[in-house]
Design a protein around this motif. Sequence first.
Motif, PDB file in Angstrom:
ATOM      1  N   THR A  86       0.830  -1.201   0.000  1.00  0.00           N
ATOM      2  CA  THR A  86       0.000   0.000   0.000  1.00  0.00           C
ATOM      3  C   THR A  86       0.868   1.256   0.000  1.00  0.00           C
ATOM      4  OG1 THR A  86      -1.740  -1.203   1.151  1.00  0.00           O
ATOM      5  CG2 THR A  86      -1.890   1.188   1.180  1.00  0.00           C
ATOM      6  N   GLN A  87       1.891   1.280   0.852  1.00  0.00           N
ATOM      7  CA  GLN A  87       2.798   2.432   0.883  1.00  0.00           C
ATOM      8  C   GLN A  87       3.607   2.522  -0.409  1.00  0.00           C
ATOM      9  OE1 GLN A  87       5.170   2.212   4.418  1.00  0.00           O
ATOM     10  NE2 GLN A  87       3.419   2.401   5.793  1.00  0.00           N
ATOM     11  N   ALA A  88       3.971   1.371  -0.953  1.00  0.00           N
ATOM     12  CA  ALA A  88       4.711   1.355  -2.217  1.00  0.00           C
ATOM     13  C   ALA A  88       3.875   2.005  -3.317  1.00  0.00           C
ATOM     14  CB  ALA A  88       5.076  -0.073  -2.601  1.00  0.00           C
ATOM     15  N   VAL A  89       2.600   1.638  -3.382  1.00  0.00           N
ATOM     16  CA  VAL A  89       1.711   2.199  -4.411  1.00  0.00           C
ATOM     17  C   VAL A  89       1.639   3.717  -4.281  1.00  0.00           C
ATOM     18  CG1 VAL A  89      -0.719   2.352  -5.128  1.00  0.00           C
ATOM     19  CG2 VAL A  89       0.359   0.110  -4.848  1.00  0.00           C
ATOM     20  N   HIS A 110       5.313   2.407 -14.276  1.00  0.00           N
ATOM     21  CA  HIS A 110       4.004   1.784 -14.504  1.00  0.00           C
ATOM     22  C   HIS A 110       4.036   0.294 -14.182  1.00  0.00           C
ATOM     23  CE1 HIS A 110       1.869   5.223 -16.064  1.00  0.00           C
ATOM     24  NE2 HIS A 110       2.839   5.473 -16.920  1.00  0.00           N
ATOM     25  N   ASN A 111       5.122  -0.377 -14.532  1.00  0.00           N
ATOM     26  CA  ASN A 111       5.233  -1.798 -14.219  1.00  0.00           C
ATOM     27  C   ASN A 111       5.255  -2.019 -12.703  1.00  0.00           C
ATOM     28  OD1 ASN A 111       5.677  -4.663 -15.047  1.00  0.00           O
ATOM     29  ND2 ASN A 111       7.573  -4.333 -13.926  1.00  0.00           N
ATOM     30  N   ALA A 112       6.050  -1.222 -11.999  1.00  0.00           N
ATOM     31  CA  ALA A 112       6.127  -1.351 -10.545  1.00  0.00           C
ATOM     32  C   ALA A 112       4.779  -1.029  -9.902  1.00  0.00           C
ATOM     33  CB  ALA A 112       7.218  -0.434  -9.989  1.00  0.00           C
ATOM     34  N   LEU A 113       4.111  -0.013 -10.405  1.00  0.00           N
ATOM     35  CA  LEU A 113       2.795   0.359  -9.889  1.00  0.00           C
ATOM     36  C   LEU A 113       1.798  -0.775 -10.133  1.00  0.00           C
ATOM     37  CD1 LEU A 113       1.241   2.562  -8.458  1.00  0.00           C
ATOM     38  CD2 LEU A 113       0.980   3.739 -10.647  1.00  0.00           C
ATOM     39  N   GLY A 114       1.852  -1.375 -11.322  1.00  0.00           N
ATOM     40  CA  GLY A 114       0.996  -2.524 -11.613  1.00  0.00           C
ATOM     41  C   GLY A 114       1.267  -3.676 -10.668  1.00  0.00           C
ATOM     42  N   PHE A 115       2.543  -3.909 -10.369  1.00  0.00           N
ATOM     43  CA  PHE A 115       2.917  -4.980  -9.443  1.00  0.00           C
ATOM     44  C   PHE A 115       2.345  -4.700  -8.053  1.00  0.00           C
ATOM     45  CE2 PHE A 115       5.878  -7.181  -6.579  1.00  0.00           C
ATOM     46  CZ  PHE A 115       5.834  -8.458  -7.112  1.00  0.00           C
ATOM     47  N   GLY A 116       2.427  -3.449  -7.623  1.00  0.00           N
ATOM     48  CA  GLY A 116       1.851  -3.076  -6.323  1.00  0.00           C
ATOM     49  C   GLY A 116       0.350  -3.282  -6.296  1.00  0.00           C
ATOM     50  N   SER A 118      -1.378  -5.298  -8.176  1.00  0.00           N
ATOM     51  CA  SER A 118      -1.634  -6.737  -8.268  1.00  0.00           C
ATOM     52  C   SER A 118      -1.536  -7.399  -6.903  1.00  0.00           C
ATOM     53  CB  SER A 118      -0.637  -7.374  -9.241  1.00  0.00           C
ATOM     54  OG  SER A 118      -0.897  -8.740  -9.394  1.00  0.00           O
ATOM     55  N   ASN A 119      -0.599  -6.941  -6.092  1.00  0.00           N
ATOM     56  CA  ASN A 119      -0.418  -7.529  -4.760  1.00  0.00           C
ATOM     57  C   ASN A 119      -1.365  -6.967  -3.711  1.00  0.00           C
ATOM     58  OD1 ASN A 119       1.919  -9.553  -4.639  1.00  0.00           O
ATOM     59  ND2 ASN A 119       2.663  -7.944  -5.996  1.00  0.00           N
ATOM     60  N   THR A 120      -2.182  -5.979  -4.091  1.00  0.00           N
ATOM     61  CA  THR A 120      -3.236  -5.486  -3.194  1.00  0.00           C
ATOM     62  C   THR A 120      -4.600  -5.847  -3.768  1.00  0.00           C
ATOM     63  OG1 THR A 120      -3.122  -3.305  -4.239  1.00  0.00           O
ATOM     64  CG2 THR A 120      -1.867  -3.600  -2.197  1.00  0.00           C
ATOM     65  N   ASP A 121      -4.604  -6.832  -4.673  1.00  0.00           N
ATOM     66  CA  ASP A 121      -5.825  -7.367  -5.292  1.00  0.00           C
ATOM     67  C   ASP A 121      -6.626  -6.328  -6.071  1.00  0.00           C
ATOM     68  OD1 ASP A 121      -5.339  -9.995  -4.442  1.00  0.00           O
ATOM     69  OD2 ASP A 121      -6.183  -9.563  -2.475  1.00  0.00           O
ATOM     70  N   LYS A 122      -5.960  -5.338  -6.612  1.00  0.00           N
ATOM     71  CA  LYS A 122      -6.592  -4.352  -7.502  1.00  0.00           C
ATOM     72  C   LYS A 122      -6.167  -4.708  -8.923  1.00  0.00           C
ATOM     73  CE  LYS A 122      -6.786  -0.750  -4.017  1.00  0.00           C
ATOM     74  NZ  LYS A 122      -6.298   0.567  -3.620  1.00  0.00           N
TER      75      LYS A 122
END
Length: 195
Positions: A86-89, A110-116, A118-122
Amino acid sequence: SASTHVAHARAIAQTAELEGGIQAFYLGTLLAILGGAGFIVVRQVLIRRELDDQAKKMGERIRAGNASAEDYFEMGSILLRKKVFTQAVRNLQAAEENWDGDEQDLALVHNALGFGYSNTDKIDDAIVEFKKSVALQPGYVTAWNNLGEAYEKKKELKEAIKCYEESLVLSPNNPTASERLEEITLRLRRRGQLD
């Protein structure tokens, strides 16, 4: 008889030697396993400490108000590695909003944001970010793999296949794309859903 006692004593001695050898082998194996586990634990502690130090320094810079988009990106990347999604996003969003660098590098954000996401189920948000990433940098294999994984999470397997196929065009020996593509294809064939 004496010869029977001697033979019996030799048999007992040989058995004791054999058991001693087996015990030494088991002890050696146990020590090797414990040593390996100890090494892994110490290594993880050192990595964690290094990440904490990096996060602290970067956090101080951000709180001081003189952080660049790259600083926010670095902080977001550190937090992703620490699994504080969440903080990463939040930091990666700030990096995206303040980005003034190269468009190709923005694909990493954008890739890192997508990864974040994805790991918060969004997953829908993750797909949007991964698509932006590959639009900015069409040869970005990791982003194609991540987009494929996001589509898998949404059960949109045919879209996932397209992503993994694109990844393999760019990197034919890509083990992630090969394994995922093989598994999805097999699953769809079993269901009779593959053309």
